[in-house]
Design a protein around this motif. Structure first.
Motif, PDB file in Angstrom:
ATOM      1  N   ALA A 175      43.233  31.909  36.930  1.00  0.00           N
ATOM      2  CA  ALA A 175      42.184  32.170  35.956  1.00  0.00           C
ATOM      3  C   ALA A 175      42.748  31.931  34.556  1.00  0.00           C
ATOM      4  O   ALA A 175      43.964  32.027  34.345  1.00  0.00           O
ATOM      5  CB  ALA A 175      41.691  33.608  36.093  1.00  0.00           C
ATOM      6  N   PRO A 176      41.894  31.635  33.596  1.00  0.00           N
ATOM      7  CA  PRO A 176      42.371  31.396  32.223  1.00  0.00           C
ATOM      8  C   PRO A 176      43.191  32.575  31.718  1.00  0.00           C
ATOM      9  O   PRO A 176      42.770  33.732  31.823  1.00  0.00           O
ATOM     10  CB  PRO A 176      41.077  31.226  31.434  1.00  0.00           C
ATOM     11  N   GLY A 177      44.361  32.263  31.178  1.00  0.00           N
ATOM     12  CA  GLY A 177      45.210  33.297  30.614  1.00  0.00           C
ATOM     13  C   GLY A 177      45.963  34.133  31.628  1.00  0.00           C
ATOM     14  O   GLY A 177      46.649  35.093  31.257  1.00  0.00           O
TER      15      GLY A 177
ATOM     16  N   GLU B 255      35.199  38.203  39.032  1.00  0.00           N
ATOM     17  CA  GLU B 255      36.660  38.144  38.948  1.00  0.00           C
ATOM     18  C   GLU B 255      37.270  37.091  39.865  1.00  0.00           C
ATOM     19  O   GLU B 255      38.481  36.852  39.829  1.00  0.00           O
ATOM     20  CB  GLU B 255      37.282  39.517  39.249  1.00  0.00           C
ATOM     21  N   ASP B 256      36.456  36.447  40.689  1.00  0.00           N
ATOM     22  CA  ASP B 256      36.938  35.334  41.504  1.00  0.00           C
ATOM     23  C   ASP B 256      36.920  34.019  40.726  1.00  0.00           C
ATOM     24  O   ASP B 256      37.397  32.996  41.219  1.00  0.00           O
ATOM     25  CB  ASP B 256      36.074  35.167  42.754  1.00  0.00           C
ATOM     26  N   THR B 257      36.385  34.040  39.520  1.00  0.00           N
ATOM     27  CA  THR B 257      36.340  32.837  38.696  1.00  0.00           C
ATOM     28  C   THR B 257      37.746  32.353  38.404  1.00  0.00           C
ATOM     29  O   THR B 257      38.585  33.098  37.897  1.00  0.00           O
ATOM     30  CB  THR B 257      35.603  33.122  37.382  1.00  0.00           C
ATOM     31  N   ALA B 258      38.016  31.100  38.754  1.00  0.00           N
ATOM     32  CA  ALA B 258      39.347  30.530  38.576  1.00  0.00           C
ATOM     33  C   ALA B 258      39.338  29.078  39.028  1.00  0.00           C
ATOM     34  O   ALA B 258      38.380  28.615  39.647  1.00  0.00           O
ATOM     35  CB  ALA B 258      40.386  31.313  39.393  1.00  0.00           C
TER      36      ALA B 258
END
Length: 123
Positions: A39-41, A87-90
């Motif tokens: 994920a970003p960051g 929160e699964d965004t990646a």
């Protein structure tokens, strides 16, 4: 060896996606394959791995929602993702490595082949 992921996209929370990873060219025998995400960051993390003997390991955050599977004839690795959460965004990556080199989801052992990634966005 080439690994090419596909199947990512944008879905609403609670939705499903199935990621695919096509493996071409010769690879290790026996080999393990896995799905990882970043994920970003954040640091890249293990999501699910499938060992040469069929044993599977999942990150606690995806247990019961994600399923890893492999079509040995077609050399395709899948990740079925259900009940997706924001929160699964990646970016999701598949990887291939000699089974002797890996310890489950520990990234350190996965130094072999990686795909270019496919983006999953959950809103």
């Amino acid at each position: 060896v080439q690994l090419v992921e596909s199947g990512g996209g944008s879905v609403q929370a609670g939705g499903s996606l199935r990621l695919s990873c096509v493996v071409s060219g010769s690879t290790y025998r026996p080999y393990c394959m896995g799905w990882f995400r970043q994920a970003p960051g954040k640091e890249r993390e293990g999501v699910a791995v499938e060992e040469g003997d069929g044993t599977t390991t999942y990150a606690d955050s995806v247990k019961g929602r994600f399923t890893i599977s492999k079509d040995n004839t077609a050399n395709i690795l899948y990740l079925q993702m259900n009940n997706l959460k924001p929160e699964d965004t990646a970016m999701y990556y598949c990887a291939s490595e000699r089974c002797a080199a890996v310890t489950g989801l520990d990234l350190q052992g996965w130094q072999g082949y990686w795909g270019q990634g496919t983006q999953v966005t959950v809103s």
